[in-house]
Design an enzyme around this catalytic site. Structure first.
Site, PDB file in Angstrom:
ATOM      1  N   ASP A 128       6.089   4.859  12.593  1.00 38.72           N
ATOM      2  CA  ASP A 128       5.115   5.896  11.969  1.00 38.72           C
ATOM      3  C   ASP A 128       4.671   6.724  13.447  1.00 38.72           C
ATOM      4  OD1 ASP A 128       4.993   5.258   9.503  1.00 38.72           O
ATOM      5  OD2 ASP A 128       3.228   3.654   9.810  1.00 38.72           O
ATOM      6  N   ASP A 146       6.900   9.103   4.508  1.00 39.64           N
ATOM      7  CA  ASP A 146       5.548   8.896   3.802  1.00 39.64           C
ATOM      8  C   ASP A 146       5.140  10.079   3.209  1.00 39.64           C
ATOM      9  OD1 ASP A 146       5.430   6.123   4.443  1.00 39.64           O
ATOM     10  OD2 ASP A 146       4.558   6.412   6.347  1.00 39.64           O
TER      11      ASP A 146
END
Length: 166
Positions: A128, A146
């Protein structure tokens, strides 16, 4: 017999654009993760705006770091869930290839799900790097996969609301 071949060929052709969209999402997701891991050290933060940073973090859990502090079993469970979701999405895409918004939603979710599955298999965690915040409150860091999943979910809801209103 010719009718079946025609229907089958049309079905396969109409599935290809959706698989192409999923492939583009997957490619952009993986390229962005490769770039960020080469340019950043773990935990390094680079401010971009007053509400957005780039930061390299690893998520061993699911969305919003759910289950991240578990002992490691979640890697395998979330990988299997991602693969099963991808297979189900392929089934839905094949069955509903003519429904544009529904298939856009599914294609975005498929590409994002596979992007995160690849991370779990290759690294044992999801990479991330997008950090959005207001003041001192930060959303959990996320990635392009995401983002595609969230956009796809939003389109799915919009498509369902549109269908209900008809």
């Amino acid at each position: 017999m010719a009718t079946r071949k025609t229907i089958s060929s049309a079905s396969k052709k109409s599935l290809l654009p959706w698989l192409g969209i999923a492939a583009i999402v997957l490619l952009l997701d993986q390229l962005s993760k490769i770039a960020i891991t080469r340019l950043f050290h773990y935990g390094e933060i680079r401010p971009v705006t007053g509400f957005f940073n780039l930061v390299l973090v690893y998520n061993k859990g699911a969305a919003f770091s759910f289950l991240a502090s578990e002992s490691g079993w979640q890697r395998h469970v979330l990988t299997v869930v991602g693969i099963c979701a991808a297979l189900f999405i392929l089934f839905l895409l094949k069955r509903h290839a003519g429904q544009r918004m529904f298939c856009w939603a599914l294609a975005l979710i498929l590409g994002g799900a596979l992007g995160n599955v690849i991370d779990r298999i290759a690294y044992g965690h999801v990479i991330d790097f997008l950090d959005v915040f207001v003041g001192n409150w930060h959303w959990p860091a996320f990635n392009l996969a995401d983002s595609a999943i969230c956009l796809g979910a939003g389109l799915f809801v919009l498509d369902e609301l549109r269908r209900v209103n008809k």
